[in-house]
Design a protein around this motif. Structure first.
Motif, PDB file in Angstrom:
ATOM      1  N   LEU A 241       0.822  -1.206   0.000  1.00  0.00           N
ATOM      2  CA  LEU A 241       0.000   0.000   0.000  1.00  0.00           C
ATOM      3  C   LEU A 241       0.857   1.258   0.000  1.00  0.00           C
ATOM      4  O   LEU A 241       0.605   2.197  -0.766  1.00  0.00           O
ATOM      5  N   VAL A 242       1.872   1.285   0.841  1.00  0.00           N
ATOM      6  CA  VAL A 242       2.732   2.466   0.919  1.00  0.00           C
ATOM      7  C   VAL A 242       3.421   2.715  -0.414  1.00  0.00           C
ATOM      8  O   VAL A 242       3.553   3.874  -0.856  1.00  0.00           O
ATOM      9  N   ALA A 243       3.834   1.654  -1.084  1.00  0.00           N
ATOM     10  CA  ALA A 243       4.501   1.798  -2.379  1.00  0.00           C
ATOM     11  C   ALA A 243       3.577   2.371  -3.443  1.00  0.00           C
ATOM     12  O   ALA A 243       4.052   2.896  -4.465  1.00  0.00           O
ATOM     13  N   ARG A 244       2.286   2.287  -3.204  1.00  0.00           N
ATOM     14  CA  ARG A 244       1.309   2.818  -4.164  1.00  0.00           C
ATOM     15  C   ARG A 244       0.624   4.071  -3.632  1.00  0.00           C
ATOM     16  O   ARG A 244      -0.491   4.405  -4.019  1.00  0.00           O
ATOM     17  N   ASP A 245       1.302   4.751  -2.733  1.00  0.00           N
ATOM     18  CA  ASP A 245       0.886   6.070  -2.233  1.00  0.00           C
ATOM     19  C   ASP A 245      -0.436   6.051  -1.483  1.00  0.00           C
ATOM     20  O   ASP A 245      -1.166   7.046  -1.489  1.00  0.00           O
ATOM     21  N   VAL A 246      -0.739   4.942  -0.836  1.00  0.00           N
ATOM     22  CA  VAL A 246      -1.894   4.908   0.059  1.00  0.00           C
ATOM     23  C   VAL A 246      -1.413   5.333   1.443  1.00  0.00           C
ATOM     24  O   VAL A 246      -0.424   4.813   1.947  1.00  0.00           O
ATOM     25  N   GLN A 247      -2.140   6.281   2.033  1.00  0.00           N
ATOM     26  CA  GLN A 247      -1.696   6.903   3.274  1.00  0.00           C
ATOM     27  C   GLN A 247      -2.300   6.197   4.494  1.00  0.00           C
ATOM     28  O   GLN A 247      -3.396   5.659   4.440  1.00  0.00           O
ATOM     29  N   TYR A 248      -1.558   6.258   5.589  1.00  0.00           N
ATOM     30  CA  TYR A 248      -2.079   5.788   6.860  1.00  0.00           C
ATOM     31  C   TYR A 248      -3.085   6.792   7.439  1.00  0.00           C
ATOM     32  O   TYR A 248      -3.012   7.991   7.184  1.00  0.00           O
ATOM     33  N   TRP A 249      -4.049   6.266   8.191  1.00  0.00           N
ATOM     34  CA  TRP A 249      -4.846   6.995   9.185  1.00  0.00           C
ATOM     35  C   TRP A 249      -5.898   7.955   8.658  1.00  0.00           C
ATOM     36  O   TRP A 249      -7.057   7.901   8.993  1.00  0.00           O
ATOM     37  N   MET A 250      -5.532   8.923   7.806  1.00  0.00           N
ATOM     38  CA  MET A 250      -6.488   9.966   7.427  1.00  0.00           C
ATOM     39  C   MET A 250      -6.021  10.656   6.150  1.00  0.00           C
ATOM     40  O   MET A 250      -4.918  10.443   5.681  1.00  0.00           O
ATOM     41  N   GLY A 251      -6.914  11.497   5.626  1.00  0.00           N
ATOM     42  CA  GLY A 251      -6.557  12.318   4.485  1.00  0.00           C
ATOM     43  C   GLY A 251      -6.899  11.662   3.163  1.00  0.00           C
ATOM     44  O   GLY A 251      -7.415  10.546   3.088  1.00  0.00           O
ATOM     45  N   ALA A 252      -6.603  12.392   2.092  1.00  0.00           N
ATOM     46  CA  ALA A 252      -6.889  11.893   0.747  1.00  0.00           C
ATOM     47  C   ALA A 252      -6.063  10.638   0.467  1.00  0.00           C
ATOM     48  O   ALA A 252      -4.935  10.495   0.917  1.00  0.00           O
ATOM     49  N   ARG A 253      -6.657   9.737  -0.295  1.00  0.00           N
ATOM     50  CA  ARG A 253      -6.028   8.469  -0.698  1.00  0.00           C
ATOM     51  C   ARG A 253      -5.446   7.732   0.515  1.00  0.00           C
ATOM     52  O   ARG A 253      -4.284   7.324   0.538  1.00  0.00           O
ATOM     53  N   SER A 254      -6.264   7.578   1.506  1.00  0.00           N
ATOM     54  CA  SER A 254      -5.844   6.881   2.723  1.00  0.00           C
ATOM     55  C   SER A 254      -6.756   5.687   2.980  1.00  0.00           C
ATOM     56  O   SER A 254      -7.819   5.544   2.373  1.00  0.00           O
ATOM     57  N   LEU A 255      -6.324   4.846   3.906  1.00  0.00           N
ATOM     58  CA  LEU A 255      -7.188   3.833   4.502  1.00  0.00           C
ATOM     59  C   LEU A 255      -7.327   4.207   5.970  1.00  0.00           C
ATOM     60  O   LEU A 255      -6.440   3.915   6.785  1.00  0.00           O
ATOM     61  N   PRO A 256      -8.396   4.880   6.323  1.00  0.00           N
ATOM     62  CA  PRO A 256      -8.542   5.410   7.684  1.00  0.00           C
ATOM     63  C   PRO A 256      -8.483   4.318   8.750  1.00  0.00           C
ATOM     64  O   PRO A 256      -8.895   3.178   8.530  1.00  0.00           O
ATOM     65  N   LEU A 257      -7.954   4.720   9.909  1.00  0.00           N
ATOM     66  CA  LEU A 257      -7.783   3.882  11.098  1.00  0.00           C
ATOM     67  C   LEU A 257      -6.597   2.931  10.987  1.00  0.00           C
ATOM     68  O   LEU A 257      -6.199   2.319  11.978  1.00  0.00           O
ATOM     69  N   TRP A 258      -6.027   2.789   9.798  1.00  0.00           N
ATOM     70  CA  TRP A 258      -4.848   1.959   9.585  1.00  0.00           C
ATOM     71  C   TRP A 258      -3.620   2.737  10.051  1.00  0.00           C
ATOM     72  O   TRP A 258      -3.423   3.897   9.678  1.00  0.00           O
ATOM     73  N   LEU A 259      -2.812   2.104  10.891  1.00  0.00           N
ATOM     74  CA  LEU A 259      -1.627   2.746  11.453  1.00  0.00           C
ATOM     75  C   LEU A 259      -0.392   1.887  11.199  1.00  0.00           C
ATOM     76  O   LEU A 259      -0.493   0.669  11.033  1.00  0.00           O
ATOM     77  N   PRO A 260       0.787   2.515  11.183  1.00  0.00           N
ATOM     78  CA  PRO A 260       2.010   1.728  11.043  1.00  0.00           C
ATOM     79  C   PRO A 260       2.136   0.693  12.151  1.00  0.00           C
ATOM     80  O   PRO A 260       1.678   0.907  13.283  1.00  0.00           O
ATOM     81  N   ALA A 261       2.793  -0.403  11.840  1.00  0.00           N
ATOM     82  CA  ALA A 261       2.926  -1.499  12.801  1.00  0.00           C
ATOM     83  C   ALA A 261       3.707  -1.091  14.046  1.00  0.00           C
ATOM     84  O   ALA A 261       3.567  -1.715  15.100  1.00  0.00           O
ATOM     85  N   ASP A 262       4.539  -0.042  13.935  1.00  0.00           N
ATOM     86  CA  ASP A 262       5.340   0.369  15.089  1.00  0.00           C
ATOM     87  C   ASP A 262       4.620   1.369  15.987  1.00  0.00           C
ATOM     88  O   ASP A 262       5.243   2.008  16.831  1.00  0.00           O
TER      89      ASP A 262
END
Length: 324
Positions: A241-262
């Motif tokens: 997902l990150v390699a295809r510019d999908v963002q964490y958590w919020m904002g445009a082109r994101s998957l909301p509520l998804w956070l980095p594993a760390d």
């Protein structure tokens, strides 16, 4: 009669707080720029908090309760300076973003915070909230600092929680793209529950006003069921997902509520003090159903502040080589 001053009072959360105080029989004044209507039964004082004289009209009165929600530390500090001596109680709505430790699961209000913002610093939300907390803390046992996590509910202007109801509903029998949920948590509080807590609280100190912790996969499964989704789900790895510019958590082109594993502790903090001091949580399914209906009313396919468009989601699903 209780005299309440809401610094704001016309926004998503502050408007509910103002309305809650009116329902409790208080005389409520909202100090705001006036771009939006104040709740019925309140008095609106128009003022710009960037103006040095913003509090002139309300500074000569005694206030039983002052409530502030600003994320501009300079606004909060100026309000405390102008009004603090005449306020019997002061509630500041801060944020879980003040915490610098996002790794520890179950951390309470004693967890370390970010350094407070200083004049001239580039704006950073968490640091501004820390500096604002410090300004309010000078009021001692007259102050309550409330630190919500993710606030959800009908009319949510951030579109984060509602995205998932919309995504499952718009897909119907089609495929929905999910992020990796293993080891990820969700912790939400209904805006109505938070507003009620702010109105009812009579204690001082610092509280994490947050919902119970549950696995993110569990939350998404409940939303999916209530949305009536009958299609497939496909989980994409973080790196993909990150390699295809999908963002964490919020904002445009994101998957909301998804956070980095760390960041396993970001949505897994202790809410023990909130519960012990009278905080009540609506059944999660009830909140999801209200949000589902709200998404239908506002438009499932509307332009959103967070999430993927269905077109972007389909394009990503094609690239991951799965049915749509």
């Amino acid at each position: 009669m209780t005299d309440v001053l809401i610094l704001g009072g016309t926004g998503w959360l502050s408007g509910r707080v103002a309305a809650g105080w009116v329902a409790a029989g208080a005389a409520v004044t909202c100090l705001a720029r006036g771009a939006r209507s104040a709740p019925a039964g309140t008095t609106l004082v128009q003022a710009d908090r960037d103006d040095p004289d913003a509090y002139a009209e309300v500074a000569g009165r005694e206030w039983d309760e002052v409530v502030d929600i600003s994320s501009q530390a300079s606004h909060v500090a100026a309000a405390v300076q102008a009004l603090g001596e005449r306020a019997a109680r002061w509630t500041y709505v801060s944020s879980a973003s003040v915490y610098s430790d996002d790794k520890t699961i179950g951390a309470d209000e004693s967890a370390p915070r970010h350094l407070p913002a200083q004049p001239g610093d580039e704006y950073e939300y968490g640091a501004q909230k820390v500096a604002a907390e410090d300004a309010v803390a000078r009021l001692g046992d007259r102050a309550l600092i409330v630190r919500p996590g993710l606030v959800v509910g009908t009319g949510d202007p951030s579109d984060r929680f509602g995205y998932w109801s919309a995504a499952f509903a718009r897909a119907g029998a089609g495929t929905v793209l999910l992020p990796e949920t293993d080891g990820r948590h969700a912790q939400v509080i209904d805006v109505e529950d938070l507003a009620r807590y702010i109105v009812d609280a009579r204690h001082s100190g610092v509280d994490n006003a947050m919902g119970d912790v549950l696995p993110l996969g569990d939350l998404l499964a409940r939303i999916r069921t209530i949305a009536g989704h009958t299609g497939d789900i496909v989980t994409a790895p973080d790196e993909w997902l990150v390699a295809r510019d999908v963002q964490y958590w919020m904002g445009a082109r994101s998957l909301p509520l998804w956070l980095p594993a760390d960041m396993p502790g970001f949505m897994a903090r202790s809410n023990r003090r909130f519960v012990q001091t009278g905080g009540e949580l609506s059944p999660l399914e009830a909140t999801i159903r209200r949000v589902r209906a709200d998404e239908e009313a506002r438009g499932i396919d509307r332009e959103r502040r967070a999430g993927l468009t269905r077109a972007d989601e389909r394009e990503l699903l094609q690239r991951i080589d799965c049915p749509q």
